[in-house]
Each structure stands twice: as C-alpha cells, then as structure tokens.
Design a protein around this motif. Structure first.
Motif, mmCIF file in Angstrom:
data_model
loop_
_atom_site.group_PDB
_atom_site.id
_atom_site.type_symbol
_atom_site.label_atom_id
_atom_site.label_comp_id
_atom_site.label_asym_id
_atom_site.label_seq_id
_atom_site.Cartn_x
_atom_site.Cartn_y
_atom_site.Cartn_z
ATOM 1 N N LYS A 228 41.223 38.463 42.684
ATOM 2 C CA LYS A 228 40.364 39.427 43.379
ATOM 3 C C LYS A 228 38.888 39.075 43.188
ATOM 4 O O LYS A 228 38.093 39.140 44.128
ATOM 5 C CB LYS A 228 40.648 40.839 42.859
ATOM 6 C CG LYS A 228 39.849 41.919 43.573
ATOM 7 C CD LYS A 228 40.214 43.294 43.059
ATOM 8 C CE LYS A 228 39.397 44.376 43.774
ATOM 9 N NZ LYS A 228 39.731 45.730 43.266
ATOM 10 N N LYS A 229 38.519 38.683 41.962
ATOM 11 C CA LYS A 229 37.120 38.353 41.694
ATOM 12 C C LYS A 229 36.725 37.017 42.329
ATOM 13 O O LYS A 229 35.572 36.833 42.714
ATOM 14 C CB LYS A 229 36.866 38.317 40.187
ATOM 15 C CG LYS A 229 36.892 39.695 39.535
ATOM 16 C CD LYS A 229 36.568 39.627 38.071
ATOM 17 C CE LYS A 229 36.538 41.023 37.461
ATOM 18 N NZ LYS A 229 35.464 41.875 38.006
ATOM 19 N N LYS B 3 43.588 40.109 38.789
ATOM 20 C CA LYS B 3 42.169 40.414 38.616
ATOM 21 C C LYS B 3 41.306 39.202 38.944
ATOM 22 O O LYS B 3 40.276 39.318 39.622
ATOM 23 C CB LYS B 3 41.907 40.873 37.178
ATOM 24 C CG LYS B 3 42.392 42.280 36.871
ATOM 25 C CD LYS B 3 42.000 42.679 35.459
ATOM 26 C CE LYS B 3 42.403 44.114 35.157
ATOM 27 N NZ LYS B 3 42.014 44.527 33.789
ATOM 28 N N LYS C 11 48.938 40.466 35.551
ATOM 29 C CA LYS C 11 47.813 41.393 35.712
ATOM 30 C C LYS C 11 46.485 40.658 35.688
ATOM 31 O O LYS C 11 45.595 40.926 36.514
ATOM 32 C CB LYS C 11 47.867 42.441 34.595
ATOM 33 C CG LYS C 11 46.838 43.548 34.740
ATOM 34 C CD LYS C 11 47.013 44.584 33.641
ATOM 35 C CE LYS C 11 45.971 45.694 33.776
ATOM 36 N NZ LYS C 11 46.112 46.708 32.697
ATOM 37 N N THR D 60 37.005 39.801 33.036
ATOM 38 C CA THR D 60 37.672 40.505 34.124
ATOM 39 C C THR D 60 38.098 41.916 33.722
ATOM 40 O O THR D 60 38.701 42.619 34.507
ATOM 41 C CB THR D 60 38.931 39.739 34.563
ATOM 42 O OG1 THR D 60 39.796 39.548 33.439
ATOM 43 C CG2 THR D 60 38.549 38.386 35.128
#
Length: 368
Positions: A235-236, A232, A228, A367
C-alpha cells in the motif's frame, strides 16, 4: 535539496552528545566558593557538585556553548579521531580500561556521527530522471490546474453560440496545448481522457513509476513471510517517493537499534574467553559503527566530487571495512593475527545478518 529534518536531527544529536559528556577540567576561572552549593572550591570545578567555578553570563559564552554542544568542538575530538581512524583497537582498549577523560565517549561519537551521516545523505546525488518531491508536487498541482482549464474551456464550447464557437474552439485548443506542455514537464503523468482524469504511467528507466504501477496492479510479490506487513508495504509503495522518505526517517531515528542488535554477535566471538564483558563489546560496537558512519560520509563526499573520485571511493571502501574491523579486534582484545583474522571473517557475516534484522525492524517500524 537539503533534508531539514536530517539537519535538525544532526543538531539534536550533537546537543545530546554534548550533554552526556563530562567536563575535562580545563574551563573557567578559579573561584573560592561554588555559586550552586556554596562549598569551598580549590580548582576549576566544585568537588561537591561538579559545577564550573566560573559562571559566565555573556552572549559570547552562550554561542561558545552552542558551538561546543552541536559540533563537540574541543581538544578531545582531535585526540579521538586519529585513533578511531588509524588505531581503533587502542582507542577501544583505553576507554574500556578507564583512560577516558582525554577522549570523546563512544556513545557521544556514535550519536553525533550517525545523524550527521544521514544529513549528508540528503546531499547524495540522484539519478538524472528523478526529481525532488517538492518539484513533483508543484508540477502535479500545475497539471491539475491546466486540466481544469481544459475542462472549463470545453464546457464553454458546448454552451457557445454559433457566432462564439470559433473563439471557444481556439480557447480549447490553447488550453490543451498548455496542458500538453505541462504534461511533458511532469514526465511520468498524462491525461487519460479529454476531461480532468489524470493517471500515472511508467516510462522506460523510471523505476519508481514502475514500482508504483506494480503495487497498484498487484504485480508486486514481496514474500516476507508476514502477510500483514506485506499488505502495508504494498500500500505504501503505491507512492514510492513518500515510502522511501519515511523509511529514511525511520532509519536514522531508530539507528540506535544497531547497537543492541550487534552486541550479541560480537559476544559470540568471545564466548570461551574470560575477562571480556558486554560493556567491552558495546564500546567496540559503538566505535566501529561510528567509523562506518564516517566512511559512508566520505563516500558521499567523493560521489559529489566527480566520477573518478566516486569510482575510487567505491573501489577502496569494501577493503577498508574488513581492515578496520581486523585492527580494532586485534588491538582491543589483544589477539594474535590469526585469531583476529578468523574473527573478522565471521564478524563480516554477523554484520550482514545484523543489518538484515535491522532492516526488518525498520520496515516494521516504518509501516506501523
């Protein structure tokens, strides 16, 4: 460009540090009755409530309070800093043993210096091929505007009559030339097709563009053990500039976590020694972290002064860190040179582990 959030954080930290400090008993004029509780006053401060006997109402004194709150500018600073730099063990020992009115508290020193450090890092020089986020945003907006001009010119060319066609073609050519000029300024963007579709492409040496490209295409494997969190982060990292900025913000906002993370590691070094408490270790950690923050600021200043000074700072700093730890351990806990030496060795490893835990916490908080 200066990070105004960092400047604001430094000012806030200074005010908080000033708020938790107690008066030294050297301010104000003597009055007979306290203006707050009404008790009789025999000195500069009320023995009943602690309020200064002299209550000023001038703008000059208000400015003096602000300067003191933000900069913590009083005599205790000049007694604390030399000891922190050159005799940290004595400073830690004296504070633990109760001789405190002459020195700035470890918590106040830590709060102020750590936030000033992050403010200083906003001045840190970047690589030649990097640009300020605001300049990138401005260049991107200009690129989008020029792309729209090309699209409108091409639409006008399609609707143009045979007589108007030469002038319309000239406008399209001029719009494309302006677009090409802006694209060169942006550096790592280009127009993919004649219409307004724009895509980012990595250039040689542009690690941020390469990182963003790998994050978008699935070529980035973090292997953090937390799927998970990895999703994140990936994606960032598609926008590295924003991700790095947010991580910097989280780093200084949660820098206080270094204290509770570090105290247990210091306590491990003295498990079989009686007479030392977690409070003693906390004072040691706070003063040590304060010195490390000041060392980082000194390195940043050296980097700004030039290549020779920067190289000298990077050469000396790795030796200053263990030396300061050694002398602080030896003086604060009354150790022999051998006991201080082996504890310094293990403390360096503990610091690396504590920084890893702190980095993981920052990644998670940044995040979230």
């Amino acid at each position: 460009m200066v990070d105004m959030d960092a400047v604001g954080g430094a000012a806030t930290a200074g005010l908080v540090a000033g708020a938790i400090e107690k008066p030294t008993g050297q301010a104000g004029e003597r009055h007979h009755l306290c203006s707050d509780c009404g008790a009789e006053v025999s000195g500069r401060f009320c023995a009943n409530c602690g309020q200064p006997a002299h209550v000023h109402r001038s703008l000059l004194h208000l400015g003096e309070e602000l300067l003191h709150g933000v900069m913590h500018f009083d005599g205790r600073v000049w007694r604390t800093l030399p000891l922190l730099l050159f005799r940290p063990g004595r400073l830690t020992r004296e504070w633990v043993h109760g001789r405190r009115t002459r020195y700035v508290s470890p918590l106040a020193m830590f709060l102020f210096t750590v936030f000033v450090m992050f403010m200083g890092l906003s001045y840190m020089p970047g690589t030649p091929d990097s640009s300020v986020t605001g300049q990138q945003i401005s260049a991107g907006a200009e690129l989008a505007r020029r792309s729209s001009e090309v699209a409108l010119a091409e639409q006008a060319l399609e609707r143009a009559s045979p007589a108007e066609r030469p002038a319309a073609e000239a406008r399209v050519k001029a719009a494309r030339a302006r677009l090409e000029e802006v694209s060169k300024l942006v550096g790592n963007v280009r127009v993919a097709t004649p219409d307004t579709v724009i895509e980012k492409v990595p250039q040689d040496g542009d690690w941020k563009a390469e990182l963003a490209e790998n994050a978008r295409t699935g070529g980035l494997n973090l292997n953090l053990g937390n799927e998970k969190l990895e999703k994140k982060l990936i994606k960032k990292l598609q926008n590295p500039e924003l991700a790095i900025y947010k991580l910097q913000q989280s780093f200084y906002k949660f820098s206080f976590l270094l204290v509770p993370i570090s105290i247990p590691f210091v306590a491990l070094l003295f498990l079989w020694k009686r007479g030392f408490t977690l409070y003693d270790h906390g004072v040691f950690v706070l003063y040590s972290l304060t010195f490390m923050s000041m060392l980082i600021m000194a390195v940043v200043i050296a980097m700004r002064l030039g290549d020779v000074t920067s190289a000298l700072a990077w050469t000396v700093a790795p030796f200053v860190v263990p030396a300061h730890m050694y002398f602080q351990l030896k003086g604060a806990y009354g150790l022999s040179w051998f006991s201080a030496a082996w504890r310094t060795w293990f403390l360096l490893w503990f610091c690396a582990f504590a920084l890893s835990l702190f980095a993981m916490a920052i990644l998670y908080l940044g995040t979230a």
